[in-house]
Design a protein around this motif. Structure first.
Motif, short mmCIF file in Angstrom:
data_model
loop_
_atom_site.label_atom_id
_atom_site.label_comp_id
_atom_site.label_asym_id
_atom_site.label_seq_id
_atom_site.Cartn_x
_atom_site.Cartn_y
_atom_site.Cartn_z
N PHE A 12 34.49 37.01 50.13
CA PHE A 12 33.93 37.04 48.84
C PHE A 12 34.18 35.30 48.42
CE2 PHE A 12 35.84 41.17 48.55
CZ PHE A 12 34.76 42.04 48.73
N GLU A 14 32.33 33.27 46.87
CA GLU A 14 31.89 33.07 45.50
C GLU A 14 33.03 33.41 44.49
OE1 GLU A 14 30.90 37.27 46.01
OE2 GLU A 14 30.73 35.52 47.20
N MET A 15 34.12 34.02 44.84
CA MET A 15 34.99 34.44 43.98
C MET A 15 36.46 33.96 44.25
SD MET A 15 34.63 38.60 43.52
CE MET A 15 33.54 39.05 42.40
N HIS A 18 38.60 32.52 41.25
CA HIS A 18 39.06 33.76 40.76
C HIS A 18 40.12 34.55 41.32
CE1 HIS A 18 38.97 36.68 37.61
NE2 HIS A 18 38.48 37.71 38.44
N ASP A 70 38.35 47.55 48.69
CA ASP A 70 37.51 47.94 47.59
C ASP A 70 38.29 48.03 46.34
OD1 ASP A 70 35.61 48.84 49.16
OD2 ASP A 70 36.29 50.85 49.38
N PHE A 73 38.55 44.26 45.30
CA PHE A 73 37.23 43.88 44.49
C PHE A 73 36.90 44.42 43.04
CE2 PHE A 73 32.56 44.40 44.26
CZ PHE A 73 32.22 43.01 44.22
N SER A 74 37.48 45.94 43.16
CA SER A 74 37.50 46.43 41.82
C SER A 74 38.05 45.75 40.78
CB SER A 74 37.61 47.83 41.97
OG SER A 74 37.58 48.55 40.47
N LEU A 76 38.92 42.49 40.90
CA LEU A 76 38.29 41.15 40.59
C LEU A 76 36.88 41.21 39.73
CD1 LEU A 76 38.26 39.81 44.21
CD2 LEU A 76 39.27 38.52 42.26
N LYS A 77 36.28 42.28 39.92
CA LYS A 77 34.90 42.80 39.06
C LYS A 77 35.39 43.09 37.44
CE LYS A 77 32.78 46.01 40.85
NZ LYS A 77 31.95 46.90 41.26
N LYS A 78 36.52 43.61 37.25
CA LYS A 78 36.86 43.92 35.73
C LYS A 78 37.40 42.81 35.12
CE LYS A 78 38.44 48.84 36.91
NZ LYS A 78 39.58 49.50 37.15
N THR A 79 37.91 41.84 35.83
CA THR A 79 38.42 40.74 35.29
C THR A 79 37.57 39.37 35.19
OG1 THR A 79 39.75 40.11 36.95
CG2 THR A 79 40.77 41.19 35.40
N ALA A 80 36.44 39.63 35.84
CA ALA A 80 35.54 38.38 36.04
C ALA A 80 34.59 38.25 34.96
CB ALA A 80 34.48 38.70 37.32
#
Length: 80
Positions: A12, A14-15, A18, A70, A73-74, A76-80
């Motif tokens: 990842f 691009e993250m 983060h 997983d 990543f979950s 990371l998505k929640k806090t992005a």
């Protein structure tokens, strides 16, 4: 056998910023990330032939690594 680098930053890119922020500011994320890195290291040693293993053990570690990825990543998505 080709050994692939499965670090979170490689998968990842691009993250990257983060991911670093989450490691600094979220203890749970940092612990999961450390556990992921340890599994990645162990799998790498096995795949390179440095450590002996059974196919079942390697598959178990790969499944654990995928579950952790997983979860990370979950988070990371929640806090992005």
């Amino acid at each position: 056998m080709t050994i692939k680098d499965h670090t979170i930053l490689k998968d990842f890119p691009e993250m990257g910023e983060h991911i670093h922020a989450m490691k600094r500011n979220d203890g749970h994320f940092a612990r999961l990330s450390d556990r992921y890195d340890a599994l990645e290291h162990s799998i790498g040693l096995m795949e390179s032939g440095t450590e002996t293993f059974t196919d079942e053990h390697l598959e178990t570690l790969k499944k654990k690594r995928l579950q952790l990825k997983d979860e990370l990543f979950s988070m990371l998505k929640k806090t992005a």
